[in-house]
Design a protein around this motif. Structure first.
Motif, PDB file in Angstrom:
ATOM      1  N   ASP A  29     -35.308 -37.690 -31.496  1.00 37.08           N
ATOM      2  CA  ASP A  29     -33.918 -38.234 -31.393  1.00 37.08           C
ATOM      3  C   ASP A  29     -33.396 -38.381 -32.938  1.00 37.08           C
ATOM      4  N   PHE A  74     -39.315 -39.625 -22.199  1.00 34.34           N
ATOM      5  CA  PHE A  74     -37.707 -39.101 -22.179  1.00 34.34           C
ATOM      6  C   PHE A  74     -37.160 -40.011 -21.069  1.00 34.34           C
ATOM      7  N   GLY A  82     -35.788 -47.808 -24.975  1.00 34.15           N
ATOM      8  CA  GLY A  82     -34.382 -47.482 -24.839  1.00 34.15           C
ATOM      9  C   GLY A  82     -33.719 -49.041 -24.798  1.00 34.15           C
ATOM     10  N   ALA A  85     -33.931 -42.518 -21.097  1.00 36.77           N
ATOM     11  CA  ALA A  85     -32.894 -42.131 -20.285  1.00 36.77           C
ATOM     12  C   ALA A  85     -32.405 -43.063 -19.474  1.00 36.77           C
ATOM     13  N   ASP A 134     -30.985 -46.125 -21.251  1.00 37.08           N
ATOM     14  CA  ASP A 134     -29.557 -45.866 -21.566  1.00 37.08           C
ATOM     15  C   ASP A 134     -28.611 -45.940 -20.735  1.00 37.08           C
ATOM     16  N   ALA A 135     -28.624 -45.585 -19.410  1.00 32.43           N
ATOM     17  CA  ALA A 135     -27.902 -45.659 -18.306  1.00 32.43           C
ATOM     18  C   ALA A 135     -27.892 -47.054 -17.991  1.00 32.43           C
ATOM     19  N   GLN A 170     -40.954 -38.825 -29.158  1.00 28.58           N
ATOM     20  CA  GLN A 170     -39.545 -38.708 -28.502  1.00 28.58           C
ATOM     21  C   GLN A 170     -38.533 -39.469 -29.847  1.00 28.58           C
TER      22      GLN A 170
END
Lengths: 157, 124
Positions: A119, B113, B52, B117, B120-121, A115
């Protein structure tokens, strides 16, 4: 499937559904303890490898690649010895197979590194790493099982 | 201190994998290694979220060593995954072996992923 109750890394005879919950947890104390100790040792060895050979951003993650390939080779050797050749204590298998090797190798870092490479705009490196790890790890466990069976058959003759 | 965090994470992650595998095995079809599949996908989801969060500055390096290197690293496994895939192929279940390899990689990547995500949110 020829064997309906296949050998697992954890134990000689796999649990098979349906089984009551009491059977699932019964007698697991010593197993959980040795898996914990083995897992700590395996994770520490992987951390040590990451400190010795730190990953470079955007580059092929060689350290995790070799950790996983070596772990797969060793489990191949170990499982042939423990299932056929070596009458070991029943806790050796969960300690080394589930704990040490399971703690040493990692699937989550493999996926997250892919990932991260995507990215960072390195799709070719990501794809090469994805395929190379999968193919080499499977080849390593196959080669280890085949070689160990051959050598142990020669010894027992 | 750093080593201690990895050791504690590993001491929790590996038994969690063993117990999850037993629990899943006791409730599922024996021909497919759902236990290892489950812990690997969950490990990818947690590590994706953590990565993240770290990028967003919401996870310290200590937390990454405890939960990432220690817990997720020991919860997920490549050695058992590849051994079980080989066993499926040797037992004549070649289709199951191929499905296990492809589905584990696809689901693990998807979970990684999704974790990034979600982080991030939440934190970016």
């Amino acid at each position: 499937m020829t064997d309906p109750r296949p050998e697992t890394v954890d134990e000689p005879v796999a649990l098979r559904a349906p089984v009551p919950w009491s059977t699932v947890w019964r007698g697991q104390g010593p197993v959980v303890a040795v898996v914990a100790v083995g897992g700590a040792a395996g994770a520490s060895a992987r951390y040590g490898a990451a400190l010795l050979w730190p990953a470079q951003p955007g580059a092929f993650p060689w350290t995790t690649f070799w950790v996983n390939v070596v772990g797969c080779f060793v489990i191949g050797v170990f499982m042939v010895l423990i299932t056929g050749v070596w009458a070991a204590h029943r806790l050796v298998r969960p300690f080394f197979g589930t704990g040490v090797l399971g703690g040493f190798t990692t699937f989550s870092t493999y996926a997250v590194d892919i990932q991260r490479l995507l990215d960072e705009g390195r799709p070719l490196t990501a794809l090469a790493y994805l395929a190379a790890t999968l193919v080499t790890a499977l080849a390593a466990v196959w080669a280890a099982v085949t070689l160990t069976r051959r050598v142990s058959a020669r010894w027992s003759r | 201190m750093n080593w201690l965090l990895v050791i504690v994470g590993g001491m929790v992650g590996a038994p969690l994998r063993h117990l999850t595998d037993r629990a899943v095995r006791s409730r599922s079809d024996a021909t497919f290694p759902w236990g290892t599949f489950t812990v690997n996908v969950v490990g990818c989801l947690i590590l994706g979220t953590l990565t993240g969060a770290a990028t967003a500055g919401a996870a310290s390096s200590h937390l990454q060593l405890l939960l990432g290197t220690g817990l997720c690293g020991a919860l997920s496994t490549y050695s058992t995954f590849s051994y079980e895939t080989l066993r499926l192929a040797e037992d004549g279940a070649r289709f199951h072996a191929a499905v296990n390899a492809v589905a584990s990689v696809v689901a693990g990547l998807g979970a990684a992923f999704a974790g990034v995500a979600a982080a991030d949110a939440l934190w970016a």
